[in-house]
Design an enzyme around this catalytic site. Structure first.
Site, short mmCIF file in Angstrom:
data_model
loop_
_atom_site.label_atom_id
_atom_site.label_comp_id
_atom_site.label_asym_id
_atom_site.label_seq_id
_atom_site.Cartn_x
_atom_site.Cartn_y
_atom_site.Cartn_z
N LEU A 54 -8.16 -14.96 -3.58
CA LEU A 54 -8.90 -12.98 -3.27
C LEU A 54 -7.75 -12.15 -2.36
O LEU A 54 -8.27 -12.43 -1.17
CB LEU A 54 -10.45 -13.16 -3.54
CG LEU A 54 -11.01 -14.12 -3.65
CD1 LEU A 54 -12.53 -14.30 -4.00
CD2 LEU A 54 -11.18 -13.54 -5.80
N ASP A 55 -8.29 -11.09 -2.56
CA ASP A 55 -7.78 -10.00 -1.87
C ASP A 55 -8.64 -10.00 -0.43
O ASP A 55 -10.01 -10.43 -0.96
CB ASP A 55 -7.86 -8.65 -2.21
CG ASP A 55 -6.84 -8.59 -3.32
OD1 ASP A 55 -5.77 -9.21 -3.76
OD2 ASP A 55 -6.75 -7.88 -4.82
N LYS A 56 -8.11 -9.53 0.48
CA LYS A 56 -9.50 -9.85 1.89
C LYS A 56 -10.45 -8.90 1.49
O LYS A 56 -11.59 -9.64 1.82
CB LYS A 56 -8.27 -8.76 2.64
CG LYS A 56 -9.32 -8.88 4.16
CD LYS A 56 -8.46 -7.72 5.07
CE LYS A 56 -9.08 -7.77 6.05
NZ LYS A 56 -8.84 -7.12 7.59
N THR B 58 -12.04 -8.16 -1.42
CA THR B 58 -12.56 -9.18 -2.09
C THR B 58 -13.65 -10.16 -1.93
O THR B 58 -13.65 -10.83 -1.11
CB THR B 58 -12.18 -9.38 -3.73
OG1 THR B 58 -10.51 -7.77 -3.57
CG2 THR B 58 -12.25 -9.38 -4.79
N ARG C 263 -7.17 -4.64 -10.40
CA ARG C 263 -7.57 -3.08 -9.56
C ARG C 263 -6.70 -3.00 -10.19
O ARG C 263 -6.76 -1.22 -10.13
CB ARG C 263 -6.92 -3.21 -7.37
CG ARG C 263 -8.48 -4.17 -7.07
CD ARG C 263 -7.83 -4.21 -5.48
NE ARG C 263 -7.40 -3.23 -5.02
CZ ARG C 263 -6.22 -4.21 -3.76
NH1 ARG C 263 -6.64 -5.02 -2.93
NH2 ARG C 263 -6.88 -2.30 -2.97
#
Length: 336
Positions: free
Chosen positions: A154-156, A158, A259
């Protein structure tokens, strides 16, 4: 695609090396050099090892070898030359005592509810304090598994659910499930604008690749220009005056996929610092939200050993829940 190729695809590799010497055991006889290196030095990714091979940093019995297909027969001494010394990119990750929100754990897998702000894997500017460092502290045996068992990320900023493999067999099985697109990943996303009333959901089918001029961003890129197939299914969960809460399900798992796809839909994520493109709604609530409003709330897969279907859900983090609560209150005020 092999296990190493998929796991290495999580993140670009690079960096220097620290002097290392290993001996090829008889069990590795007949393997290609790159295969033997991957097994003998699991703390380094295959793409990194192949890069060192190409650059001439690998010696066998004192002789530089650059051919990844070179066969080893057991007994050889393989050396990685000293490269950039203390460059963190060449150092194995270390265990760090970082709290983990463990949703499920058994002998084969670990499911974690990642908080916003925690980087999943060490990388540029984030060599410490990552989920991987925390996993190594929680379960030291993960040091023997590529990427400490991480098979997706996951993105930082998220939040939400991630599954981690605790054995090589489990990692192989999870990778195959990801390849087969049978792992079901559902997200809650708050997007700018009101999705039309006649639309209850849909699919964004648009290939994604690196942005042609802004290398820190992803973008919709045609397949003929090296974009990769990407599909996101979405369902309207709740409408507000200036935003919509969507449930998004990933069919593929490209970097920044939700996104980018929400921006392509014309409804970028609230709080997204990269893809909002200066869009402002005039809503103080949105301006005050410090990250993209995206939460991986549900994860479902087959257990690698039992092959039974399992699923987990993670409640919204406090900041996201508070934002939705404030928007609902605004709706109530307008209806009063």
């Amino acid at each position: 695609m092999s296990l190493h190729e998929l796991v290495d695809g999580l993140e670009e590799d690079g960096g220097g090396i620290v002097g290392t010497r290993v001996q090829v055991s008889p069990e590795h006889a007949g393997l290609r050099l790159d295969q033997a290196l991957a097994r003998l030095l699991p703390q380094h990714s295959r793409s990194r090892l192949q890069g060192w091979l190409r650059e001439g940093h690998v010696r066998i019995d004192g002789r530089v070898v650059t051919d990844a297909k070179h066969k080893v027969w057991g007994g050889e001494c393989i050396e990685l030359e000293d490269g950039l010394g203390a460059d963190p990119r060449g150092l194995p990750a270390v265990a760090e005592s970082i709290p983990l929100r463990i949703v499920h754990e058994d002998e084969e897998i670990l499911v974690v509810d990642k908080p916003a702000g925690l980087v999943v894997h060490p990388g540029s500017g984030n060599w410490q304090g990552t989920l991987l460092n925390a996993l190594l502290h929680h379960a030291p045996a993960l040091a023997a598994i590529p990427r400490a068992g991480i098979v997706h990320r996951l993105d930082k900023e998220t939040s939400g659910l991630l599954v981690v493999a605790k054995t090589l067999e489990a990692q192989t099985d999870l990778v195959r499930q990801l390849q087969a697109r049978s792992v079901r990943r559902h997200y809650l996303a708050l997007v700018h604008g009101v999705v039309a009333a006649e639309r209850t959901g849909g699919t964004v089918d648009a290939p994604i690749g690196r942005h042609p001029t802004q290398r820190t961003r992803m973008a919709v890129v045609p397949l003929e220009r090296h974009g990769k197939e990407a599909r996101t299914h979405y369902l309207v969960r709740e409408r507000f005056a200036a935003a919509t809460l969507l449930e998004c399900r990933l069919e593929t798992g490209r970097t920044h996929q939700i996104r980018v796809h929400m921006m392509e839909l014309g409804h970028p994520l609230v709080g997204d610092p990269v893809y909002l493109r200066g869009k402002r709604s005039g809503q103080p609530l949105f301006s005050a939200f410090p990250r993209q409003a995206l939460h991986a709330w549900r994860l479902a897969l087959r257990h690698p050993r039992t092959q039974l279907e399992m699923s987990w859900e993670a409640p919204l983090p406090e900041d996201f829940a508070a934002l939705l609560g404030a928007l609902r209150a605004q709706n109530d005020d307008r209806e009063a």
